[in-house]
Write a protein that holds these residues in place. Structure first.
Motif, PDB file in Angstrom:
ATOM      1  N   GLN A   1     -33.394  -2.314 -41.536  1.00  0.00           N
ATOM      2  CA  GLN A   1     -33.820  -2.046 -40.168  1.00  0.00           C
ATOM      3  C   GLN A   1     -33.463  -0.622 -39.749  1.00  0.00           C
ATOM      4  OE1 GLN A   1     -31.662  -4.039 -37.012  1.00  0.00           O
ATOM      5  NE2 GLN A   1     -33.475  -4.074 -35.691  1.00  0.00           N
ATOM      6  N   MET A   2     -32.279  -0.165 -40.127  1.00  0.00           N
ATOM      7  CA  MET A   2     -31.862   1.187 -39.776  1.00  0.00           C
ATOM      8  C   MET A   2     -32.808   2.223 -40.380  1.00  0.00           C
ATOM      9  SD  MET A   2     -27.754   0.591 -40.168  1.00  0.00           S
ATOM     10  CE  MET A   2     -27.166   2.188 -39.629  1.00  0.00           C
ATOM     11  N   GLY A   3     -33.280   1.944 -41.586  1.00  0.00           N
ATOM     12  CA  GLY A   3     -34.242   2.840 -42.215  1.00  0.00           C
ATOM     13  C   GLY A   3     -35.585   2.832 -41.499  1.00  0.00           C
ATOM     14  N   GLN A   4     -36.020   1.646 -41.058  1.00  0.00           N
ATOM     15  CA  GLN A   4     -37.281   1.536 -40.320  1.00  0.00           C
ATOM     16  C   GLN A   4     -37.201   2.298 -38.992  1.00  0.00           C
ATOM     17  OE1 GLN A   4     -37.845  -2.678 -39.938  1.00  0.00           O
ATOM     18  NE2 GLN A   4     -38.731  -2.911 -41.975  1.00  0.00           N
ATOM     19  N   LEU A   5     -36.047   2.193 -38.337  1.00  0.00           N
ATOM     20  CA  LEU A   5     -35.876   2.889 -37.062  1.00  0.00           C
ATOM     21  C   LEU A   5     -35.815   4.405 -37.279  1.00  0.00           C
ATOM     22  CD1 LEU A   5     -33.304   0.488 -35.363  1.00  0.00           C
ATOM     23  CD2 LEU A   5     -35.703   0.823 -34.728  1.00  0.00           C
ATOM     24  N   LYS A   6     -35.216   4.812 -38.381  1.00  0.00           N
ATOM     25  CA  LYS A   6     -35.189   6.239 -38.721  1.00  0.00           C
ATOM     26  C   LYS A   6     -36.611   6.783 -38.857  1.00  0.00           C
ATOM     27  CE  LYS A   6     -33.841   9.385 -42.452  1.00  0.00           C
ATOM     28  NZ  LYS A   6     -33.183   9.499 -43.787  1.00  0.00           N
ATOM     29  N   ALA A   7     -37.499   5.956 -39.435  1.00  0.00           N
ATOM     30  CA  ALA A   7     -38.876   6.391 -39.661  1.00  0.00           C
ATOM     31  C   ALA A   7     -39.647   6.605 -38.363  1.00  0.00           C
ATOM     32  CB  ALA A   7     -39.600   5.376 -40.545  1.00  0.00           C
TER      33      ALA A   7
ATOM     34  N   ASN B   1     -23.976   8.941 -43.237  1.00  0.00           N
ATOM     35  CA  ASN B   1     -24.153   9.879 -44.356  1.00  0.00           C
ATOM     36  C   ASN B   1     -25.024   9.294 -45.462  1.00  0.00           C
ATOM     37  OD1 ASN B   1     -22.503  11.763 -43.076  1.00  0.00           O
ATOM     38  ND2 ASN B   1     -20.644  11.004 -44.063  1.00  0.00           N
ATOM     39  N   ASP B   2     -24.801   8.015 -45.787  1.00  0.00           N
ATOM     40  CA  ASP B   2     -25.556   7.389 -46.876  1.00  0.00           C
ATOM     41  C   ASP B   2     -27.049   7.346 -46.577  1.00  0.00           C
ATOM     42  OD1 ASP B   2     -23.201   7.006 -48.218  1.00  0.00           O
ATOM     43  OD2 ASP B   2     -22.997   4.889 -47.697  1.00  0.00           O
ATOM     44  N   GLN B   3     -27.387   7.027 -45.323  1.00  0.00           N
ATOM     45  CA  GLN B   3     -28.803   6.905 -44.966  1.00  0.00           C
ATOM     46  C   GLN B   3     -29.370   8.150 -44.306  1.00  0.00           C
ATOM     47  OE1 GLN B   3     -30.545   3.241 -43.829  1.00  0.00           O
ATOM     48  NE2 GLN B   3     -28.587   2.187 -43.666  1.00  0.00           N
ATOM     49  N   LYS B   4     -28.515   9.175 -44.161  1.00  0.00           N
ATOM     50  CA  LYS B   4     -28.953  10.441 -43.551  1.00  0.00           C
ATOM     51  C   LYS B   4     -29.591  10.197 -42.181  1.00  0.00           C
ATOM     52  CE  LYS B   4     -29.661  12.836 -47.961  1.00  0.00           C
ATOM     53  NZ  LYS B   4     -28.987  11.800 -48.768  1.00  0.00           N
ATOM     54  N   LEU B   5     -28.838   9.509 -41.341  1.00  0.00           N
ATOM     55  CA  LEU B   5     -29.326   9.153 -40.006  1.00  0.00           C
ATOM     56  C   LEU B   5     -29.011  10.256 -39.008  1.00  0.00           C
ATOM     57  CD1 LEU B   5     -28.107   5.437 -39.909  1.00  0.00           C
ATOM     58  CD2 LEU B   5     -30.343   6.291 -40.618  1.00  0.00           C
ATOM     59  N   ASP B   6     -29.908  10.442 -38.056  1.00  0.00           N
ATOM     60  CA  ASP B   6     -29.694  11.430 -36.999  1.00  0.00           C
ATOM     61  C   ASP B   6     -29.320  10.783 -35.664  1.00  0.00           C
ATOM     62  OD1 ASP B   6     -30.357  13.688 -38.595  1.00  0.00           O
ATOM     63  OD2 ASP B   6     -32.489  13.206 -38.370  1.00  0.00           O
ATOM     64  N   TYR B   7     -29.631   9.494 -35.529  1.00  0.00           N
ATOM     65  CA  TYR B   7     -29.356   8.856 -34.242  1.00  0.00           C
ATOM     66  C   TYR B   7     -27.887   8.440 -34.117  1.00  0.00           C
ATOM     67  CZ  TYR B   7     -30.715   4.732 -37.088  1.00  0.00           C
ATOM     68  OH  TYR B   7     -30.857   3.790 -38.070  1.00  0.00           O
ATOM     69  N   LEU B   8     -27.498   8.135 -32.895  1.00  0.00           N
ATOM     70  CA  LEU B   8     -26.105   7.840 -32.560  1.00  0.00           C
ATOM     71  C   LEU B   8     -25.717   6.427 -32.987  1.00  0.00           C
ATOM     72  CD1 LEU B   8     -23.520   8.750 -31.023  1.00  0.00           C
ATOM     73  CD2 LEU B   8     -24.555   7.778 -28.951  1.00  0.00           C
TER      74      LEU B   8
ATOM     75  N   PRO C   1     -37.387  -7.167 -35.432  1.00  0.00           N
ATOM     76  CA  PRO C   1     -38.671  -6.795 -34.819  1.00  0.00           C
ATOM     77  C   PRO C   1     -39.361  -5.684 -35.597  1.00  0.00           C
ATOM     78  CG  PRO C   1     -36.849  -5.872 -33.574  1.00  0.00           C
ATOM     79  CD  PRO C   1     -36.248  -6.812 -34.581  1.00  0.00           C
ATOM     80  N   ALA C   2     -40.665  -5.780 -35.710  1.00  0.00           N
ATOM     81  CA  ALA C   2     -41.433  -4.751 -36.412  1.00  0.00           C
ATOM     82  C   ALA C   2     -41.333  -3.424 -35.657  1.00  0.00           C
ATOM     83  CB  ALA C   2     -42.897  -5.179 -36.521  1.00  0.00           C
ATOM     84  N   PRO C   3     -41.275  -2.318 -36.367  1.00  0.00           N
ATOM     85  CA  PRO C   3     -41.224  -1.005 -35.708  1.00  0.00           C
ATOM     86  C   PRO C   3     -42.377  -0.812 -34.726  1.00  0.00           C
ATOM     87  CG  PRO C   3     -40.776  -0.784 -38.045  1.00  0.00           C
ATOM     88  CD  PRO C   3     -41.218  -2.193 -37.835  1.00  0.00           C
TER      89      PRO C   3
END
Length: 209
Positions: A79-85, A113-120, A195-197
């Motif tokens: 889910q975190m990856g989907q939200l990143k997209a 760091n592992d997923q290279k996320l920008d959000y808080l 939930p779907a993006p």
């Protein structure tokens, strides 16, 4: 008369939302905040251990909060990856994206760091936010043993019956405006279903219209 009734209803919803809810006996008995409720005045920690007040955070811009079980959960990572997209589109619409979980700030930094996320990402290791949002629940004895024997090192909580159990939040997504009013919420006791993006983008689009 109608105006008075509407004002009274909003005040009642706000009052109910500010009360910390008890930890539910299981994931099917949580009592989550609903549309029309106010984001609770809770202070959490970011990955650097700095205090972040949710009320001040939402005052900056419309916010999408998503509660997840932890960086150890593969469904949460997906889910975190989907939200990143979809984050660039959300930012373009004027939103900020905020993840909340029981992970410690150190574990959250690893996820960042592992997923290279920008959000808080905000740590809710005390479960204060999960309880205030009505999402916290005691896992079963079997699940507690299974998770703590492998990947989860969270502090255990004592049930009303005196048992030590792992407490997790039911995964959820909330959309709130700059006044902290909830306009959309998705809460599903089945942690495998998120939930779907496209649904989140559609809800965000309705809020900014």
């Amino acid at each position: 008369m109608l105006k008075t009734l509407l004002v009274a209803t909003v005040l009642t919803l706000t009052s109910l939302a500010s009360v910390a809810k008890p930890i539910a006996s299981d994931e099917n008995n949580v009592m989550p905040l609903l549309n029309g409720h106010q984001i609770p005045a809770i202070t959490l920690q970011d990955v650097d251990g700095k205090a972040v007040e949710l009320s001040k955070l939402v005052a900056q811009k419309p916010t999408i909060f998503f509660f997840y079980r932890g960086g150890w959960c593969p469904f949460c990572n997906s889910q975190m990856g989907q939200l990143k997209a979809i984050e660039p589109k959300l930012i373009e619409m004027g939103f900020q994206l905020v993840g909340i979980s029981p992970d410690t700030p150190e574990k959250m930094r690893a996820s960042l760091n592992d997923q290279k996320l920008d959000y808080l990402l905000l740590s809710d290791s005390s479960l204060a936010a999960s309880q205030a949002f009505g999402l916290a629940y005691y896992t079963s004895a079997d699940i507690t043993q299974k998770y703590t024997a492998s990947v989860v090192t969270n502090e255990l909580f004592t049930t009303p019956e005196g048992d030590k159990r792992l407490v997790l939040p039911v995964p959820a997504v909330y959309l709130a405006d700059k006044k902290g009013l909830i306009h959309f919420q998705y809460v599903n006791p089945n942690y495998k279903v998120r939930p779907a993006p496209e649904l989140i983008l559609a809800a965000a689009g309705l809020l900014v219209k």
